[in-house]
Design a protein around this motif. Structure first.
Motif, PDB file in Angstrom:
ATOM      1  N   PRO A 146       0.830  -1.207   0.000  1.00 38.66           N
ATOM      2  CA  PRO A 146       0.000   0.000   0.000  1.00 38.66           C
ATOM      3  C   PRO A 146       0.863   1.255   0.000  1.00 38.66           C
ATOM      4  N   GLY A 147       0.243   2.397  -0.256  1.00 42.33           N
ATOM      5  CA  GLY A 147       0.910   3.671  -0.062  1.00 42.33           C
ATOM      6  C   GLY A 147       1.626   4.247  -1.256  1.00 42.33           C
ATOM      7  N   HIS A 148       1.383   3.738  -2.467  1.00 38.23           N
ATOM      8  CA  HIS A 148       2.056   4.291  -3.640  1.00 38.23           C
ATOM      9  C   HIS A 148       1.489   5.669  -4.004  1.00 38.23           C
ATOM     10  N   ASP A 149       2.372   6.604  -4.312  1.00 36.61           N
ATOM     11  CA  ASP A 149       1.968   7.882  -4.906  1.00 36.61           C
ATOM     12  C   ASP A 149       2.047   7.837  -6.423  1.00 36.61           C
ATOM     13  N   LEU A 150       2.926   6.974  -6.957  1.00 35.34           N
ATOM     14  CA  LEU A 150       3.199   6.935  -8.387  1.00 35.34           C
ATOM     15  C   LEU A 150       3.155   5.500  -8.886  1.00 35.34           C
ATOM     16  N   ASP A 151       2.651   5.308 -10.106  1.00 30.91           N
ATOM     17  CA  ASP A 151       2.776   3.981 -10.693  1.00 30.91           C
ATOM     18  C   ASP A 151       4.227   3.784 -11.133  1.00 30.91           C
ATOM     19  N   GLU A 152       4.589   2.547 -11.472  1.00 29.65           N
ATOM     20  CA  GLU A 152       5.984   2.228 -11.745  1.00 29.65           C
ATOM     21  C   GLU A 152       6.530   2.997 -12.942  1.00 29.65           C
ATOM     22  N   ALA A 153       5.763   3.075 -14.013  1.00 27.77           N
ATOM     23  CA  ALA A 153       6.241   3.762 -15.211  1.00 27.77           C
ATOM     24  C   ALA A 153       6.480   5.243 -14.935  1.00 27.77           C
ATOM     25  N   THR A 154       5.580   5.875 -14.189  1.00 24.92           N
ATOM     26  CA  THR A 154       5.744   7.296 -13.860  1.00 24.92           C
ATOM     27  C   THR A 154       6.937   7.502 -12.940  1.00 24.92           C
ATOM     28  N   PHE A 155       7.099   6.603 -11.966  1.00 25.98           N
ATOM     29  CA  PHE A 155       8.242   6.687 -11.054  1.00 25.98           C
ATOM     30  C   PHE A 155       9.547   6.632 -11.843  1.00 25.98           C
ATOM     31  N   LEU A 156       9.660   5.680 -12.747  1.00 19.93           N
ATOM     32  CA  LEU A 156      10.886   5.528 -13.528  1.00 19.93           C
ATOM     33  C   LEU A 156      11.099   6.709 -14.471  1.00 19.93           C
ATOM     34  N   ALA A 157      10.022   7.224 -15.053  1.00 18.20           N
ATOM     35  CA  ALA A 157      10.158   8.382 -15.945  1.00 18.20           C
ATOM     36  C   ALA A 157      10.637   9.602 -15.175  1.00 18.20           C
ATOM     37  N   GLU A 158      10.104   9.829 -13.983  1.00 20.70           N
ATOM     38  CA  GLU A 158      10.540  10.968 -13.183  1.00 20.70           C
ATOM     39  C   GLU A 158      11.963  10.771 -12.682  1.00 20.70           C
ATOM     40  N   LEU A 159      12.320   9.524 -12.352  1.00 18.35           N
ATOM     41  CA  LEU A 159      13.685   9.232 -11.938  1.00 18.35           C
ATOM     42  C   LEU A 159      14.660   9.570 -13.071  1.00 18.35           C
ATOM     43  N   ALA A 160      14.309   9.195 -14.289  1.00 19.38           N
ATOM     44  CA  ALA A 160      15.158   9.488 -15.439  1.00 19.38           C
ATOM     45  C   ALA A 160      15.253  10.986 -15.685  1.00 19.38           C
ATOM     46  N   ALA A 161      14.136  11.691 -15.553  1.00 21.70           N
ATOM     47  CA  ALA A 161      14.140  13.133 -15.777  1.00 21.70           C
ATOM     48  C   ALA A 161      15.021  13.852 -14.759  1.00 21.70           C
ATOM     49  N   ARG A 162      15.014  13.383 -13.518  1.00 23.45           N
ATOM     50  CA  ARG A 162      15.800  14.028 -12.466  1.00 23.45           C
ATOM     51  C   ARG A 162      17.289  13.738 -12.582  1.00 23.45           C
ATOM     52  N   THR A 163      17.633  12.523 -12.983  1.00 29.45           N
ATOM     53  CA  THR A 163      19.020  12.069 -12.873  1.00 29.45           C
ATOM     54  C   THR A 163      19.725  11.892 -14.210  1.00 29.45           C
ATOM     55  N   GLY A 164      18.977  11.785 -15.297  1.00 25.20           N
ATOM     56  CA  GLY A 164      19.584  11.477 -16.579  1.00 25.20           C
ATOM     57  C   GLY A 164      19.864  10.003 -16.789  1.00 25.20           C
ATOM     58  N   CYS A 165      19.384   9.161 -15.882  1.00 25.66           N
ATOM     59  CA  CYS A 165      19.551   7.720 -16.067  1.00 25.66           C
ATOM     60  C   CYS A 165      18.620   7.237 -17.167  1.00 25.66           C
ATOM     61  N   GLY A 166      18.843   6.013 -17.617  1.00 28.98           N
ATOM     62  CA  GLY A 166      17.961   5.387 -18.582  1.00 28.98           C
ATOM     63  C   GLY A 166      17.213   4.232 -17.947  1.00 28.98           C
ATOM     64  N   LEU A 167      16.513   3.483 -18.773  1.00 21.75           N
ATOM     65  CA  LEU A 167      15.685   2.383 -18.284  1.00 21.75           C
ATOM     66  C   LEU A 167      16.066   1.084 -18.977  1.00 21.75           C
ATOM     67  N   LEU A 168      16.229   0.045 -18.178  1.00 30.27           N
ATOM     68  CA  LEU A 168      16.349  -1.317 -18.669  1.00 30.27           C
ATOM     69  C   LEU A 168      14.980  -1.960 -18.478  1.00 30.27           C
ATOM     70  N   VAL A 169      14.301  -2.261 -19.568  1.00 30.89           N
ATOM     71  CA  VAL A 169      12.965  -2.847 -19.493  1.00 30.89           C
ATOM     72  C   VAL A 169      13.069  -4.363 -19.478  1.00 30.89           C
ATOM     73  N   ASP A 170      12.733  -4.972 -18.353  1.00 30.48           N
ATOM     74  CA  ASP A 170      12.654  -6.430 -18.291  1.00 30.48           C
ATOM     75  C   ASP A 170      11.212  -6.827 -18.569  1.00 30.48           C
ATOM     76  N   VAL A 171      10.981  -7.353 -19.769  1.00 32.89           N
ATOM     77  CA  VAL A 171       9.619  -7.671 -20.202  1.00 32.89           C
ATOM     78  C   VAL A 171       9.049  -8.819 -19.373  1.00 32.89           C
ATOM     79  N   ASN A 172       9.873  -9.796 -19.043  1.00 32.04           N
ATOM     80  CA  ASN A 172       9.386 -10.894 -18.214  1.00 32.04           C
ATOM     81  C   ASN A 172       8.982 -10.400 -16.827  1.00 32.04           C
ATOM     82  N   ASN A 173       9.737  -9.448 -16.276  1.00 33.35           N
ATOM     83  CA  ASN A 173       9.372  -8.900 -14.972  1.00 33.35           C
ATOM     84  C   ASN A 173       8.005  -8.236 -15.014  1.00 33.35           C
ATOM     85  N   ILE A 174       7.722  -7.540 -16.113  1.00 36.24           N
ATOM     86  CA  ILE A 174       6.407  -6.910 -16.249  1.00 36.24           C
ATOM     87  C   ILE A 174       5.323  -7.974 -16.309  1.00 36.24           C
ATOM     88  N   PHE A 175       5.559  -9.027 -17.074  1.00 30.92           N
ATOM     89  CA  PHE A 175       4.551 -10.095 -17.174  1.00 30.92           C
ATOM     90  C   PHE A 175       4.328 -10.779 -15.827  1.00 30.92           C
TER      91      PHE A 175
END
Length: 279
Positions: A146-175
Motif C-alpha cells: 500500500p501507499g504508492h503515490d506513483l505507478d511504476e512507469a511514472t516513477f521511472l520516468a521521473e527518476l530518469a528526468a531528475r538524474t539522466g539515467c535510462g531504463l532497462l525494461v525487463d519484459v518478463n518482470n512486467i509479465f
C-alpha cells in the motif's frame, strides 16, 4: 558494431564464446562477479571484451535503500567499468540494505515522493562515482504494497528526468508482476517512455513450487514464454529496436545449444526486422 540480441556470459563458456560469429552478438555479466583486483575471472572477461560489446548488470547497489551505495562498492565498480568500458551499466529499482544487513532479494517499496527523492539521490551518487549514466531495471513484484503515490512507469520516468539515467525494461518482470498483482501487462508496456529505454531483458519464469500461492516466479531457468514474446514485439513495434538480452541463470544448457536456441535467433530476427522497417 550493431548490437541486437545478447546472452548472459558464463565462465564455463569462455572458449566457445570467444570464437562465436553470430551477427550482433553481445554479452552481459553480473558486475559483482568481476569486481576483483585480478585473477583468471577478470582476465576472461577482459578477453571477451576485446571481441564483443559487454553490458555490466549490477545486483548490489540497492538503489532504493535509505542507505546510500557503499563507497568501496562504487570504487570497485568504477575500476571494472574503466577496464571493460561497457556499453551499459545497470541495476534494479529495489532495496536490499537495512541496518548493516544486505539481503539477497530485490525488495519492493511504496513508490512515494520521498522514495523517489531517495532513489534519485542514490542514482546520482552512482553516476557521479562512475562518471556516466546508468540504466535502472523494473523489478519482479510479488506483493502489492500500500501507499504508492506513483505507478511504476511514472516513477521511472521521473527518476530518469531528475538524474539522466535510462531504463532497462525487463519484459518478463512486467509479465510476472502483472500476473501476481493483477494488472494489465499491455498497459504497463505501453506506458514506458520510449526515449529512456536503453536495453531490454527477456527471461523465463515458472509457477511458485507452492501451488497455494498462485504466484509466478522470475526464475531465469526456463525458455521465454509466448506471452512475453508478444509483449516484447509490442514494445519494439512502438519504441524501435533496442539491445536485447536473453537471460538464463539456472538450468543452463551447453553454449552451442544456448547460442543456437530459438530464443537468441528469434530476438535477433525481430530486431533486424524492426531496424529494416525504421530505416
Amino acid at each position: 558494431m550493431i548490437m541486437t540480441a545478447g546472452l548472459g556470459f558464463k565462465l564455463e563458456h569462455l572458449d566457445e564464446a570467444l570464437t562465436a560469429r553470430n551477427p550482433g552478438l553481445w554479452f552481459e555479466v553480473h558486475a559483482e562477479n568481476y569486481m576483483v583486483d585480478g585473477g583468471p575471472r577478470l582476465r576472461a572477461l577482459a578477453a571477451l571484451a576485446e571481441r564483443f560489446a559487454i553490458s555490466l548488470h549490477g545486483v548490489g547497489l540497492s538503489l532504493a535503500s535509505v542507505e546510500p551505495p557503499a563507497a568501496d562498492h562504487l570504487r570497485r565498480l568504477r575500476t571494472l567499468s574503466d577496464l571493460i568500458r561497457p556499453t551499459a551499466i545497470s541495476d534494479h529499482l529495489a532495496w536490499q540494505k537495512w541496518a548493516g544487513a544486505h539481503h539477497a532479494d530485490f525488495l519492493p517499496f511504496p513508490r512515494t515522493r520521498q522514495a523517489l527523492d531517495i532513489t534519485a539521490g542514490n542514482v546520482a551518487r552512482v553516476q557521479d562515482a562512475l562518471g556516466r549514466s546508468i540504466l535502472v531495471e523494473n523489478p519482479s513484484l510479488y506483493v502489492d504494497l500500500p501507499g504508492h503515490d506513483l505507478d511504476e512507469a511514472t516513477f521511472l520516468a521521473e527518476l530518469a528526468a531528475r538524474t539522466g539515467c535510462g531504463l532497462l525494461v525487463d519484459v518478463n518482470n512486467i509479465f510476472v508482476s502483472a500476473a501476481n498483482l493483477r494488472f494489465s501487462p499491455e498497459a504497463r508496456i505501453d506506458a514506458i517512455p520510449a526515449a529512456i529505454v536503453g536495453e531490454i531483458h527477456l527471461a523465463g519464469h515458472r509457477p511458485d513450487p507452492d501451488p497455494a500461492s498462485g504466484l509466478l516466479i522470475d526464475s531465469h531457468d526456463a525458455p521465454v514464454s509466448d506471452p512475453v514474446w508478444l509483449l516484447y514485439q509490442r514494445l519494439i513495434d512502438r519504441i524501435g529496436a533496442r539491445p536485447t538480452l536473453i537471460e538464463r541463470d539456472d538450468e543452463i544448457p551447453p553454449f552451442q545449444t544456448l547460442m543456437l536456441m530459438l530464443e537468441r535467433d528469434r530476438a535477433h530476427r525481430l530486431l533486424e526486422q524492426r531496424m529494416s522497417i525504421d530505416a
